[in-house]
Scaffold this active site. Structure first.
Site, PDB file in Angstrom:
ATOM      1  N   GLY A 167       0.411  -3.915   4.023  1.00 29.00           N
ATOM      2  CA  GLY A 167       0.158  -5.344   4.176  1.00 29.00           C
ATOM      3  C   GLY A 167       1.420  -6.111   4.521  1.00 29.00           C
ATOM      4  CB  CYS A 204      -1.317   0.300   7.683  1.00 27.47           C
ATOM      5  SG  CYS A 204      -2.895   0.041   6.836  1.00 27.47           S
ATOM      6  CB  CYS A 253      -0.946   0.008   1.190  1.00 28.36           C
ATOM      7  SG  CYS A 253      -1.937  -1.492   1.268  1.00 28.36           S
ATOM      8  CG  HIS A 296      -6.097   1.654  -0.586  1.00 28.48           C
ATOM      9  ND1 HIS A 296      -4.906   2.212  -1.018  1.00 28.48           N
ATOM     10  CD2 HIS A 296      -5.744   0.615   0.228  1.00 28.48           C
ATOM     11  CE1 HIS A 296      -3.887   1.534  -0.494  1.00 28.48           C
ATOM     12  NE2 HIS A 296      -4.372   0.555   0.253  1.00 28.48           N
TER      13      HIS A 296
END
Length: 403
Positions: free
Chosen positions: A390, A388, A101, A358
């Site tokens: 993954g 954050c 991300c 996103h």
């Protein structure tokens, strides 16, 4: 911290400056405006728009890094094809970056560091994701090494993202009601911003073909607005949605980021180069930081990445005018904001990923375009972007608007 703030705002010839930062609209995966548009076409459109807005001769672009999590055909080829199609000559190099991300921000960080190291004078950090074409079973491997999976934290990297959200909610006592309130406010802020035209300056309209599923006829349309934003969403309306990952869970389709398609690009240069060429300077890259956190609660990443980047710059959290923190899930966004002690009014002032989506590789670059746009509208200077990541990480970066 007054000196640190003064230092961050000061202008030096070796600064990494931003000449332009733009994004496409964020559209709903498999049913939105870009459902029939391949990622390389999205990327080509946004690259051309970025260097055009920056008034950069494409012959001067030396390197391009592209964040992409679900790469077609291995990734680099599609990004290279997009750059060439965008009118950038074959003398500019290209690579893709995958740190889940944060990929778009990692791409910008890579180009910024190349400029700081003296390797290049002008480059582009970008991000793209078509979750329509890349998300789901097509992206999954057919197995994993049993010996690696014997390590518990290695196995935890395979926990579905929705379950990591449930883990954060359970471990830190974040109620369904709190998550739904946060999510509703994201939708409300985004809907108000869209109505007021506050996204227009950061969005590049793209002309694409859309196939009508009933007639199978392709028509040409201009996509220039986020199509996942819904007006009239309330905490009460969200409370009626069923949990998506656990029967008694609190994460659902309305308080998690949307599966989306989109692209964004940031043109960066050394300040001395930009000044010599008479190019517009809209902002400055200051610093970035990455951290690792336990994979089973990967969403807590911003709570640890933001203090790290602030420590690097000497800034206090109050020196920062506003924050763009990716809303992967309401649970982790709420946890991170509370843990950091940031006023909610300073976070995602035009809404976030819960409201408009996103696209994984795009978000880190998209936040910079959004941040510079907000800073100009609100006459503010210093902002932080964060997300954050993954498998248990966080990333954050500090930028200055020079509007």
């Amino acid at each position: 911290m007054a000196n640190a703030k003064t230092n961050v705002l000061a202008k030096h010839d070796n600064d990494v400056v931003i000449l332009a930062a733009v994004r496409t609209a964020m559209t709903k995966g498999r049913k939105g405006g870009f459902k029939d548009t391949r990622p390389e076409e999205l990327l080509s459109g946004v690259l051309r728009a970025a260097y055009t807005r920056a008034r950069v001769n494409p012959d001067l672009i030396e390197d391009i890094a592209v964040g992409n999590v679900l790469p077609p055909g291995g990734g680099a080829s599609a990004a290279r094809m997009a750059a060439l199609h965008a009118g950038i000559p074959n003398t500019a190099a290209v690579n893709t970056v995958n740190r889940q991300c944060s990929s778009g921000l990692s791409a910008v960080n890579q180009i910024a560091n190349e400029i700081l190291a003296g390797q290049i004078g002008i480059g582009i950090g970008a991000g793209v994701e078509s979750m329509t074409f890349g998300w789901g079973t097509v992206s999954l491997p057919d197995g994993w090494s049993p010996s690696v999976l014997a390590n518990q934290e290695s196995e935890d990297c395979l926990i579905p993202m929705g379950i990591t959200s449930e883990n954060v909610a359970a471990e830190f006592g974040i109620s369904r009601e709190t998550q739904d309130k946060f999510a509703a406010e994201s939708f409300q802020k985004a809907a108000a911003a869209q109505k007021a035209g506050r996204f227009k300056d950061e969005i590049v309209p793209l002309k694409v073909k859309v196939v009508d599923p009933k007639t199978e006829n392709a028509i040409e349309v201009v996509v220039d607005a986020d199509d996942g934003i819904r007006d009239g969403v309330t905490a009460e309306s969200l409370s009626k949605l069923k949990p998506s990952f656990k029967k008694d869970g609190s994460t659902h389709a309305g308080n998690a980021s949307q599966i989306s398609d989109g692209a964004a690009a940031v043109v960066l240069a050394r300040r001395s180069v930009a000044k010599r060429l008479g190019l517009p300077i809209v902002g400055k890259y200051v610093a970035a930081a990455v951290v690792g956190v336990p994979p089973r609660i990967m969403g807590v990443g911003p709570a640890y990445a933001i203090p790290k980047v602030l420590e690097k710059t000497g800034l206090s959290k109050d020196d920062v005018d506003f924050y763009e923190i990716n809303e992967a899930f309401a649970s982790q966004a709420v946890y991170s904001i509370n843990k950091l002690g940031i006023p909610y009014g300073k976070v995602n002032v035009n809404g976030g990923a819960i409201a408009f989506g996103h696209p994984l590789g795009c978000t880190g670059a998209r936040q910079i375009a959004t941040g510079l746009n907000i800073a100009k509208q609100r006459s503010e200077r210093i902002f932080v972007t964060s997300m954050c990541i993954g498998s248990g990480m966080g990333m954050a970066a500090v930028f200055v608007s020079e509007h």
